[in-house]
Design a protein around this motif. Structure first.
Motif, PDB file in Angstrom:
ATOM      1  N   ALA A 408      39.873  42.817  38.999  1.00 44.06           N
ATOM      2  CA  ALA A 408      41.202  42.628  38.410  1.00 44.06           C
ATOM      3  C   ALA A 408      42.266  42.385  39.475  1.00 44.06           C
ATOM      4  CB  ALA A 408      41.582  43.839  37.556  1.00 44.06           C
ATOM      5  N   GLN A 409      42.042  42.878  40.684  1.00 42.19           N
ATOM      6  CA  GLN A 409      43.017  42.717  41.764  1.00 42.19           C
ATOM      7  C   GLN A 409      42.900  41.365  42.460  1.00 42.19           C
ATOM      8  OE1 GLN A 409      42.168  46.141  44.165  1.00 42.19           O
ATOM      9  NE2 GLN A 409      43.164  47.571  42.759  1.00 42.19           N
ATOM     10  N   LEU A 410      41.871  40.600  42.135  1.00 40.48           N
ATOM     11  CA  LEU A 410      41.692  39.298  42.766  1.00 40.48           C
ATOM     12  C   LEU A 410      42.564  38.241  42.099  1.00 40.48           C
ATOM     13  CD1 LEU A 410      37.794  39.231  43.058  1.00 40.48           C
ATOM     14  CD2 LEU A 410      39.423  39.659  44.905  1.00 40.48           C
ATOM     15  N   PRO A 411      42.972  37.215  42.837  1.00 46.46           N
ATOM     16  CA  PRO A 411      43.704  36.099  42.212  1.00 46.46           C
ATOM     17  C   PRO A 411      42.831  35.411  41.162  1.00 46.46           C
ATOM     18  CG  PRO A 411      43.809  35.987  44.617  1.00 46.46           C
ATOM     19  CD  PRO A 411      42.799  37.030  44.284  1.00 46.46           C
ATOM     20  N   LEU A 412      43.452  34.868  40.149  1.00 42.54           N
ATOM     21  CA  LEU A 412      42.708  34.161  39.111  1.00 42.54           C
ATOM     22  C   LEU A 412      41.922  32.992  39.700  1.00 42.54           C
ATOM     23  CD1 LEU A 412      45.275  34.104  36.155  1.00 42.54           C
ATOM     24  CD2 LEU A 412      43.213  35.514  36.385  1.00 42.54           C
ATOM     25  N   THR A 413      42.444  32.393  40.763  1.00 42.35           N
ATOM     26  CA  THR A 413      41.738  31.268  41.385  1.00 42.35           C
ATOM     27  C   THR A 413      40.415  31.709  42.005  1.00 42.35           C
ATOM     28  OG1 THR A 413      43.058  31.637  43.386  1.00 42.35           O
ATOM     29  CG2 THR A 413      43.821  29.938  41.847  1.00 42.35           C
ATOM     30  N   THR A 414      40.345  32.952  42.468  1.00 40.41           N
ATOM     31  CA  THR A 414      39.111  33.484  43.038  1.00 40.41           C
ATOM     32  C   THR A 414      38.126  33.870  41.943  1.00 40.41           C
ATOM     33  OG1 THR A 414      40.274  34.278  45.004  1.00 40.41           O
ATOM     34  CG2 THR A 414      38.170  35.324  44.512  1.00 40.41           C
ATOM     35  N   ARG A 415      38.643  34.243  40.774  1.00 40.03           N
ATOM     36  CA  ARG A 415      37.788  34.648  39.652  1.00 40.03           C
ATOM     37  C   ARG A 415      37.283  33.461  38.834  1.00 40.03           C
ATOM     38  NH1 ARG A 415      42.006  38.921  37.269  1.00 40.03           N
ATOM     39  NH2 ARG A 415      40.620  38.871  35.444  1.00 40.03           N
ATOM     40  N   ASP A 416      37.743  32.265  39.126  1.00 43.14           N
ATOM     41  CA  ASP A 416      37.303  31.074  38.406  1.00 43.14           C
ATOM     42  C   ASP A 416      35.783  30.924  38.542  1.00 43.14           C
ATOM     43  OD1 ASP A 416      38.530  28.225  37.328  1.00 43.14           O
ATOM     44  OD2 ASP A 416      36.657  27.972  38.424  1.00 43.14           O
ATOM     45  N   VAL A 417      35.102  30.667  37.411  1.00 42.88           N
ATOM     46  CA  VAL A 417      33.642  30.610  37.454  1.00 42.88           C
ATOM     47  C   VAL A 417      33.102  29.204  37.694  1.00 42.88           C
ATOM     48  CG1 VAL A 417      33.355  32.664  36.028  1.00 42.88           C
ATOM     49  CG2 VAL A 417      33.488  30.418  34.932  1.00 42.88           C
ATOM     50  N   TYR A 418      33.978  28.242  37.842  1.00 40.28           N
ATOM     51  CA  TYR A 418      33.551  26.878  38.135  1.00 40.28           C
ATOM     52  C   TYR A 418      33.849  26.482  39.585  1.00 40.28           C
ATOM     53  CZ  TYR A 418      32.702  26.035  33.154  1.00 40.28           C
ATOM     54  OH  TYR A 418      32.207  26.079  31.872  1.00 40.28           O
ATOM     55  N   HIS A 419      35.099  26.568  39.971  1.00 39.58           N
ATOM     56  CA  HIS A 419      35.508  26.140  41.310  1.00 39.58           C
ATOM     57  C   HIS A 419      36.430  27.199  41.934  1.00 39.58           C
ATOM     58  CE1 HIS A 419      33.776  22.269  40.333  1.00 39.58           C
ATOM     59  NE2 HIS A 419      34.520  22.211  39.253  1.00 39.58           N
ATOM     60  N   PRO A 420      35.872  28.342  42.305  1.00 38.83           N
ATOM     61  CA  PRO A 420      36.712  29.421  42.835  1.00 38.83           C
ATOM     62  C   PRO A 420      37.253  29.110  44.231  1.00 38.83           C
ATOM     63  CG  PRO A 420      34.404  29.993  43.062  1.00 38.83           C
ATOM     64  CD  PRO A 420      34.449  28.721  42.256  1.00 38.83           C
TER      65      PRO A 420
END
Length: 447
Positions: A408-420
């Motif tokens: 939850a503390q990670l940026p949404l861009t890092t949590r992206d399951v396609y192109h993190p």
């Protein structure tokens, strides 16, 4: 030679579960008088699997248990001698194995913590021969369980906190032992329960599951109908979830809507167009939880949600317990206080014993002797000292909560399951300087 075609591993065989070159190097260390030199090895990944923005550290419990029970029996040593490979090994090598136990210190990142490339998940500080031999088992345990925990965390992140996520991967895991590790790592990473009965009972959990197509087909063939199969199952397991896609998913749902919807714990769909089928089943069974399975992963779940599928939970198997491996490595970073590094093309390593300093601004990879920066915390903590565990075993709930909070503390861009977007740790000035000095010293030695 030992001869056991079952290949079922016992706890007293942990020492032998290693690669041959670990033992041949240990023999060489003894012959050269290096075996008792204090060595530090760190376990880390150079790069994340493709499509992953982070890893969830897992497998530490297995690693500690292995190190606590590390030993060689007389029968095992006789088996090694019978190979003839060690005919030239020094006599002290056999004495060392016969009496040796792991006596080192271990620092590790707590299970459930996010980690990134080049950040040590674990560090072993021990006599060189011990630190060398344990490499294979530690990599096996931590690499695989970290993969499963990471996939579980990604599944939970995509599915959301309310979805019921069940681990169904035993039949697809790479071995019976792997199936047990996968079940635990999946629960640690965010899943709710496992169908693996042995794993569930060992972990103090209740196993979960529904039914198989075979029951429906057998009773339908012998006694008349799919409805008879459902009624038979409910005679022994009242209200249990039913698998409804053996023949006609929607027809089965409509029939259940007329007969058993008030007592039904759920229905599972394992094939077909899950979007359309789930929507039609929801119309027939508006109050009954719908579960989906069938080679699902985090990307498939995201697509289902975005398309409006009516699914309350998921059974995860093949894609959870298999896939691109976590390619962790275990490298010497310090021997008798002398930092060492590897400079092979594409396989560079940083020298010295290190610490991960984490703050809101990101991670800094520095030396273990550095002071922790303000507003940061060091992630590696001591977990074993002189071969003894010094931290209590954590509950799966604690590890799961840590994983959830870490993601939850990670940026949404890092949590992206396609192109993190994968974060990179800052390298501290002290580590940069040590790297420069070590490289210069090693080049001088080569020249």
């Amino acid at each position: 030679m030992m001869n056991d075609a079952s290949l079922l591993m016992q706890a007293d065989e942990y020492g032998l579960l290693t690669d041959l070159y670990q033992l041949t190097m240990a023999a060489c260390y003894v012959g050269e008088g290096l075996d008792q030199r204090r060595a530090s090895f760190e376990l880390f990944v150079r790069r994340l699997p493709e499509g992953f923005g982070y890893l969830i550290a897992a497998g530490l419990a297995s690693a500690i248990e292995y190190l606590e029970k590390f030993q060689f029996t007389n029968d095992q040593l006789d088996g090694l001698k019978a190979t003839g490979i060690f005919a030239g090994a020094p006599a002290n090598f056999w004495n060392l194995l016969a009496t040796g136990r792991f006596s080192g210190d271990v620092w590790a990142v707590p299970e459930g913590t996010t980690v990134f490339a080049h950040e040590p998940i674990l560090r072993v500080e021990a006599p060189l021969w011990q630190a060398q031999i344990v490499e294979t088992y530690l990599l096996n345990a931590i690499n695989y369980q970290t993969l499963i925990a990471t996939r579980a965390a990604r599944l939970r992140d995509v599915a959301g906190p309310e979805a019921l996520l069940l681990e169904f991967g035993t039949r697809r895991a790479f071995s019976p032992q792997g199936a047990l590790w996968a079940a635990r790592a999946a629960l640690a990473g965010g899943l709710d329960a496992t169908s693996n009965v042995l794993a569930a009972l060992k972990l103090g959990r209740k196993p979960v599951g529904t039914m198989a197509h075979a029951l429906v087909m057998a009773i339908s063939a012998l006694e008349g109908s799919e409805t008879d199969a459902f009624e038979a199952f409910h005679r022994y397991f009242p209200g249990a979830a039913l698998l409804i896609d053996t023949y006609n998913t929607v027809a089965a749902a409509k029939l259940l809507g007329q007969q058993a919807k008030d007592s039904l714990a759920g229905v599972r769909i394992d094939s077909g167009d899950l979007i359309t089928l789930s929507q039609q089943v929801r119309q027939a069974l508006p109050e009954v939880p719908i579960f989906a399975s069938g080679d699902l992963d985090e990307q498939a779940i995201l697509r289902l949600k975005q398309a409006g599928a009516c699914i309350d939970g998921y059974g995860l198997g093949t894609k959870l317990v298999t896939g691109t491996p976590v390619n962790g490595v275990y490298k010497l970073v310090d021997i008798d206080g002398i930092p060492v590094m590897k400079e092979s093309s594409g396989k560079f390593t940083y020298p010295g014993r290190k610490q991960i300093f984490r703050s809101e601004g990101g991670d800094r990879l520095g030396l273990a002797v550095e002071a922790t920066p303000s507003q940061a915390q060091g992630l590696l903590i001591p977990v074993m000292r002189t071969g003894k565990r010094i931290v209590p075993t954590e509950s799966l709930e604690t590890i799961r909560d840590r994983a959830t909070q870490s993601v939850a503390q990670l940026p949404l861009t890092t949590r992206d399951v396609y192109h993190p977007v994968v974060p990179e740790a800052e390298i501290s000035p002290a580590l940069q300087e040590l790297t420069h000095c070590t490289r210069r010293g090693q080049l001088a030695t080569v020249s």
